[in-house]
Design an enzyme around this catalytic site. Structure first.
Site, PDB file in Angstrom:
ATOM      1  N   GLU B 146       0.794  -1.170  -0.062  1.00  0.00           N
ATOM      2  CA  GLU B 146       0.002   0.176   0.048  1.00  0.00           C
ATOM      3  C   GLU B 146       0.782   1.290   0.197  1.00  0.00           C
ATOM      4  O   GLU B 146       0.398   2.269  -0.393  1.00  0.00           O
ATOM      5  CB  GLU B 146      -1.024   0.020   1.170  1.00  0.00           C
ATOM      6  N   GLU B 218      10.042 -13.562   4.979  1.00  0.00           N
ATOM      7  CA  GLU B 218      11.003 -12.984   5.997  1.00  0.00           C
ATOM      8  C   GLU B 218      10.306 -11.891   6.744  1.00  0.00           C
ATOM      9  O   GLU B 218       9.829 -10.991   6.290  1.00  0.00           O
ATOM     10  CB  GLU B 218      11.842 -12.361   4.941  1.00  0.00           C
ATOM     11  N   CYS B 252      15.811  -4.748   6.282  1.00  0.00           N
ATOM     12  CA  CYS B 252      15.674  -5.732   7.331  1.00  0.00           C
ATOM     13  C   CYS B 252      17.001  -6.085   7.870  1.00  0.00           C
ATOM     14  O   CYS B 252      16.781  -7.065   8.899  1.00  0.00           O
ATOM     15  CB  CYS B 252      14.996  -6.968   6.434  1.00  0.00           C
TER      16      CYS B 252
END
Lengths: 475, 475
Positions: B146, B218, B252
């Site tokens: 989004e 993940e 990440c």
């Protein structure tokens, strides 16, 4: 619970030493286990026979298979390919500059194994999950199957004698042991061979962990057989009846659905062949009751009719082989229920008009370990074969030509898996050399000092393992 | 829902044709996608910048990385090793006689990909999950993030121009699209990069399917950094501050925990370096609010104290880098909460007395994508390094020496995975050549007619792929 904690903690400790032993030495130890199993075959089979009723011939054969599994994994360790060593040297000229990265597989940690009922050796305490995990460098804690506790104890003691540390093979008993074992924080992966209901319960337990761990389960398989019009009815019928009733139908690869042309005498030949079979005593009272219940449910379905029933045989509580029949249309109406595995010597013969009609129904079957095609000289059905094979290779992990699914060769190429419920992890196998991969996790080392790299990842390749270096595989 | 059904059904159809195209031709098509992405970089980056605030330099770099990913998988396809062709010839003399068994990997089917917010190209519509699935022979349906819907649409249209069938890359929008996509019966596997909460929700949806499919997610990583006493404080501090604040900490692989000796000036140097950093605007309002909330929660914990805060920078709604400090004992008391990822430029500096104290605390951390060691000339810390490395290689998928975890090279050896929550399937990677394996399932062919075997499994090896024949790997 204390027994479980102790077993897992001992396994964790023993595993730390085990994974530090070079792979080639672990190979020799696995061969020692194979020798020990064969040496103790005379003691092992009678205990198993008393608990499973499988008989001397089958059980001696199974001990041999179990020993071969240890030998195969010794070969796998000596080969070194399972480490999947990959070396990418640094490239300071690249945009962005690339570091030196080297990856190999490492043991995942303590593995919990749920033993199966139907192979008291080959899929139990010393079975494929255990040996592949030991080969990977993992310690194992097995939850014994309730159907053969004494066989489990004796097998564990034989295997442990050949291991450097008895803690490498923990054994816990009792249905209630499963939960605490799966929940134990030191357990890092679970192997399971059993029912859909049992596997679903284990999966639920894993989901409740703060760290859901990998679950490699084999939960059920209906193993469809597609008989094309060019096949020989008498040959198909004889082979099918033998495969259906092998081990009283208690094989995960038992052929539960046979699709035959409605003309050509296939149905009649199969009916006659099954009527001439003899059943036997099943593994446990629970499995026996489950089979009777499943067959009653099947017999009550409006879509199917009874085709033939075998003889019970002399054994106490022996069950009979059963075969039902349905048109392809009626069978399709009865899905998904009619596509479910019925554990034991029961099957449905589904009659089709034209092979092309199969393509709409086969994709609605659940995932299977195997799918089989029977045909005469290929050319005759080339068109039909092409379309059917396209469907089958998405439905099952192993495709068999003019053979039968029971009997799973323990080799490098074997794949024993498939889409759910055949397996919970369709990229993996529970039989054959690749089964080791379930208990390995890759670790990449970036700009790591040469002196601290594992030997598999050193430039000199001191162990002579297959390495992929800068994109090129070298053996 | 109609849009989702249509996208999945088109993907299923397009995938059937795609997997029939020889791998070498698929390779050329993937290179065409790489070219198309680079050709349209001038149009792509401004759209992404308007939606993500990541700036021209980073976004152009990321488009380049995305294109390289397509080129790497073209190389992977030409190499042929990903097929993992294994041939075991029949052995009629064996007990029991062994059939001819040949195994190779086949595409799993339609793959659903949940795009990440933080890499609008490299982990989004044309990201690593998509390209590895296309390379595997699968069609893909992406759920756009989004945070960058227009970038997603534009990327999809650029990629589709280079594909033989636009249906190979479906794209659906909206938070509510995720459920129906994951539940769709034709979807055979899910790739996901996102939050622990989001991934847990997807896992739950998969569990509710009649056939729970593989889930490669993940979900989060705290990426511990272990600084040993021999490391240089100023170098560590400068490198850490740069890695912490890269992309406003929205990686990440962002280093969220740094373990430093309590003496030697590490804490002070790190505090000074972070105080000199500048923050920036985060990707979305939700991520911005989440970061502020997480930092407030951290600041309120009794175990930690604030060490330093960077500047906000001029951007509207910019957030500041933040670093906290705790003793090893206090940190341990605050586990597991203090071990959770805080997505953004925040970290905890944990001070230890002796490296040997770390071995009791590190195993209590959650799984991570990376773990890093900083040290001077190895010999000095040889003992400490050995013990720490033993722990780290069970904790993380990539170990880094004297470097920083941000930046993930796209190479053959890269491993981007780790124990939960770094990955839902620790045997697999989402970056690098091995990422293709997530979308492949083995199929074994038993006694299969030579004429019907895929070329990878034929004795003549017409494609020249690596084959393991009767146990021997051949390239």
């Amino acid at each position: 619970m204390t027994g479980i904690d102790t077993a897992v903690e001992r396994a964790e400790e023993a595993g730390a030493k085990w994974r530090a032993i070079p792979a080639a030495e672990r190979a020799t130890i696995l061969e020692g286990v194979a020798d020990a199993l064969l040496k103790h075959a005379d003691e092992l089979w009678p205990v198993a026979d008393a608990e499973t009723h499988l008989g001397e011939v089958r059980l001696r054969g199974e001990i041999g298979r179990t020993a071969s599994q240890f030998r195969l994994f010794a070969e796998v360790l000596r080969d070194g390919g399972a480490a999947e060593a990959v070396i990418d040297h640094a490239d300071p000229q690249a945009t962005p500059p690339r570091p030196d990265v080297r990856r190999m597989n490492r043991p995942i940690g303590v593995v919990a194994v749920f033993a199966a009922s139907n192979f008291p050796f080959a899929f139990s305490v010393a079975g494929g999950d255990t040996v592949s995990a030991l080969a990977a460098g993992c310690a194992v804690v097995v939850k014994a199957h309730e159907g053969h506790p004494r066989t489990s104890d004796l097998t564990a003691s034989v295997v442990r004698q050949a291991l450097p540390d008895p803690g490498l093979l923990g054994l816990v008993h009792g249905f209630e042991a499963g939960g605490p074992l799966v929940r134990h924080p030191l357990v890092t992966a679970v192997g399971f061979t059993g029912s859909l209901a049992g596997g679903t319960a284990v999966r639920r337990l894993i989901d409740q962990r703060p760290d859901p761990i990998p679950f490699y389960g084999e939960l059920g398989s209906v193993n469809p057989v597609i008989v094309l019009p060019s096949a020989d009815p008498a040959t198909v019928a004889a082979g099918f009846a033998a495969s259906l009733t092998l081990g009283v139908g208690q094989f995960c690869t038992n052929p539960g659905l046979v699709f035959v042309p409605e003309v050509g005498g296939f149905e009649r030949e199969i009916g006659d062949a099954v009527a001439a079979t003899t059943g036997g005593r099943m593994l446990t009272a629970k499995i026996h009751d489950g089979y009777l219940r499943a067959v009653d449910l099947l017999a009550a379905r409006p879509e199917v009719a009874r085709l033939a029933t075998g003889a019970a045989g002399a054994a106490p509580d022996a069950v009979t082989p059963q075969v039902f029949t349905a048109s392809l249309e009626a069978f399709a109406d009865g899905l998904p229920e009619l596509g479910e595995e019925c554990f034991g010597p029961a099957a449905i013969v589904v009659k089709y008009r034209d092979p092309s009609d199969l393509s709409a129904v086969l994709p609605r079957l659940p995932g299977s370990l195997t799918a089989t095609v029977h045909a005469g000289p290929e050319a005759e059905d080339a068109g039909a074969v092409g379309a059917v094979v396209q469907v089958l290779q998405r439905l099952a992990g192993r495709l068999i030509w003019n053979g039968w699914p029971t009997g799973v060769a323990v080799t490098w190429a074997m794949h024993h898996g498939g889409p759910w419920p055949a397996s919970t992890a369709s990229a993996h196998t529970s039989v054959g050399a690749a089964a080791i991969r379930r208990w390995l996790v890759p670790v990449a080392y970036q700009d790591w000092p040469a002196a601290l790299l594992p030997p598999e990842l050193q430039d000199g390749n001191p162990l002579g393992v297959p390495q992929r270096v800068d994109g090129r595989l070298r053996v």
